[in-house]
Enzyme design. Structure first.
Site, PDB file in Angstrom:
ATOM      1  N   GLU A  63      -4.877  -8.705   1.196  1.00 32.65           N
ATOM      2  CA  GLU A  63      -5.889  -8.203   2.394  1.00 32.65           C
ATOM      3  C   GLU A  63      -7.183  -7.980   2.039  1.00 32.65           C
ATOM      4  O   GLU A  63      -7.470  -7.406   1.039  1.00 32.65           O
ATOM      5  CB  GLU A  63      -5.177  -6.882   2.900  1.00 32.65           C
ATOM      6  CG  GLU A  63      -3.760  -6.958   3.912  1.00 32.65           C
ATOM      7  CD  GLU A  63      -3.377  -5.586   4.371  1.00 32.65           C
ATOM      8  OE1 GLU A  63      -4.429  -4.744   4.583  1.00 32.65           O
ATOM      9  OE2 GLU A  63      -2.304  -5.465   4.459  1.00 32.65           O
TER      10      GLU A  63
ATOM     11  N   GLU B  21       0.600  -1.296  -0.045  1.00 29.52           N
ATOM     12  CA  GLU B  21       0.164   0.013   0.101  1.00 29.52           C
ATOM     13  C   GLU B  21       0.811   1.245   0.000  1.00 29.52           C
ATOM     14  O   GLU B  21       0.779   2.010   1.013  1.00 29.52           O
ATOM     15  CB  GLU B  21      -0.806   0.168   1.214  1.00 29.52           C
ATOM     16  CG  GLU B  21      -1.995  -1.130   1.133  1.00 29.52           C
ATOM     17  CD  GLU B  21      -2.965  -1.118   2.329  1.00 29.52           C
ATOM     18  OE1 GLU B  21      -3.773  -1.879   2.421  1.00 29.52           O
ATOM     19  OE2 GLU B  21      -2.853  -0.328   3.225  1.00 29.52           O
TER      20      GLU B  21
END
Length: 464
Positions: free
Chosen positions: A354, A169
């Site tokens: 995720e 991320e």
């Protein structure tokens, strides 16, 4: 418990759980570990909820064997973990710390001995503070040092690693850390955030090269957080969606998979010095071939035009009535569309690295933790993956976030994402009902494969 119908999942679909080093390890003074930006940020008054920090967290450094045995007991065959950069290389330069290398080798080897395939994330936000003191991710040198660190880690640990994720991320690390200031290192400088974004992309490229220099056939990818963006008004807010998509998504997807920064993105970033950041050869480094695309997905957001929002001119609000305790929308079909959108960027296999939800969980007097909302969440989102595969998207695996309740960054310990409840005072672990549900789904998929007459054992154990 009603199990989702997952008739389209491939036989070698990878089932996993995920964690991150600073969120679970604790033991911040063990192994000769140095401070990270999150140690400094969380110890700064007013930065985190209730002043919480990761000094102890889940004390995974102490309970790691128990936690691996817990994964095995849940019949989860894969584990995505991150390595602590300041534990392995306390100042961000030089040789690796031998004590930390031994511990991570023990951890990875033990996982494999329990039948758990380890997938390693190299950067999950814990930059050594010494590098931040020298400018952090807005400095090009940080990306270069990360590439060297990645090479050293591959050399020290790579024989035990099933697959590599270079950066987790990058949008969060750059824009939340250097722009909004709500994550470490807590800076409020959009120019620095834009520089950090490019250098995190570059770090991915350098890390890929570093790993391949040791293991040419290693399985490597990068993970990006992707939301579904929906205009509040289809005509009035379409441009706002395009701008937000450019900064939140295309800034990280396009250079990796297309070797370019799109023109709209360049126009948006030009006032922040973007043109001077991208040097000759950078895009070739960033777009070096990888093996899979990692997707972290949590919500759908409604986007409206708002000129007062700097950079994007777009305002976001959660979609739908059903929300997590984070106030994130629960909209499973959003994941189907996100996967379809990512598949338009690349034909690489996609892994959901995720996906999960925070709810207010408590231990009942009988010792059980009932979390029916998370059970429903898993059912819905796994069904959405099955729908994406039916639509032609090549999805190969799912890592539930998270194995354990943990330190949820600036939100401290209030937000619980775990399949396993952690009583932080005693460090007691209690699998929630969602953990049993996840195990049942995994076993059901395995049983369905084994019942087929054309089942071939060679399909088992596929890697990223």
């Amino acid at each position: 418990m009603t199990l989702p119908e997952l008739s389209n999942l491939p036989e070698d679909f990878i089932w996993g759980v995920a964690t991150a080093a600073y969120q679970i390890e604790g033991a911040v003074d063990a192994d000769g570990r140095g401070p990270s930006i999150w140690d400094v940020f969380s110890h700064t008054p007013g930065r985190t909820k209730h002043g919480d920090d990761g000094d102890i967290a889940c004390d995974h450094r102490t309970y790691w064997r128990n936690d691996l045995e817990l994964i095995a007991s849940l019949d989860v065959p894969a584990y995505r973990l991150s390595l602590s950069w300041p534990r392995l290389q306390p100042g961000g330069t030089g040789q690796l710390n031998a004590v930390a290398v031994r511990w991570y080798r023990d951890l990875l080897a033990t996982a494999r001995s329990l039948g758990i395939a380890p997938y390693v994330t190299l950067y999950h936000w814990d930059l050594p503070q010494e590098l931040e003191d020298q400018g952090g991710w807005p400095e090009r040198r940080t990306a270069e040092l990360f590439g060297e660190y990645s090479r050293l880690v591959a050399d020290a640990l790579g024989d035990l690693v099933e697959g590599w994720i270079t950066v987790n991320e990058a949008w969060c690390a750059s824009f939340l850390g250097y722009g909004a200031g709500v994550h470490a290192p807590g800076r409020h400088d959009l120019r620095a955030a834009v520089a950090a974004a490019h250098h995190l992309n570059l770090a991915h490229g350098y890390a890929t090269a570093g790993i391949r220099s040791i293991f040419p056939r290693a399985s490597i990818g990068v993970t990006n957080i992707i939301a579904e963006l929906v205009p509040a008004d289809r005509e009035r807010d379409a441009d706002a969606v395009a701008r937000l998509d450019a900064v939140n998504h295309q800034l990280f997807l396009a250079p990796v998979y297309h070797g370019e920064y799109p023109s709209l993105l360049r126009d948006l970033l030009e006032p922040y010095g973007f043109a001077e950041l991208v040097q000759p050869g950078d895009l070739e480094v960033i777009s070096a071939p990888t093996d899979f695309a990692g997707v972290n997905h949590y919500q759908r957001v409604i986007v409206s035009d708002d000129p007062t929002v700097e950079l994007t001119g777009a305002r976001e609000v959660p979609a739908g009535v059903a929300r997590t305790s984070f106030d994130w929308s629960i909209t499973p079909d959003a994941l189907t569309r996100v996967l379809q959108n990512v598949a338009e960027y690349t034909d690489l296999p996609i892994y959901i690295t995720e996906n999960g939800a925070s709810f207010t969980d408590n231990i009942r007097p009988d010792g059980a933790v009932e979390d029916p909302e998370r059970v429903d969440y898993l059912t819905g989102y796994l069904g959405a993956i099955d729908d994406a595969i039916a639509a032609g998207v090549d999805v190969r695996g799912y890592f539930a976030w998270s194995l354990l309740d943990n330190f949820e960054w600036a939100e401290g310990y209030e937000k619980r994402f775990g399949l396993v409840f952690v009583e932080f005072g005693s460090q007691r672990r209690v699998p929630k009902r969602s953990a049993a549900h996840y195990t049942a789904i995994i076993r059901s998929h395995r049983d369905a494969i084994e019942s087929r007459t054309d089942f071939a054992p060679a399909h088992q154990g596929a890697s990223l």
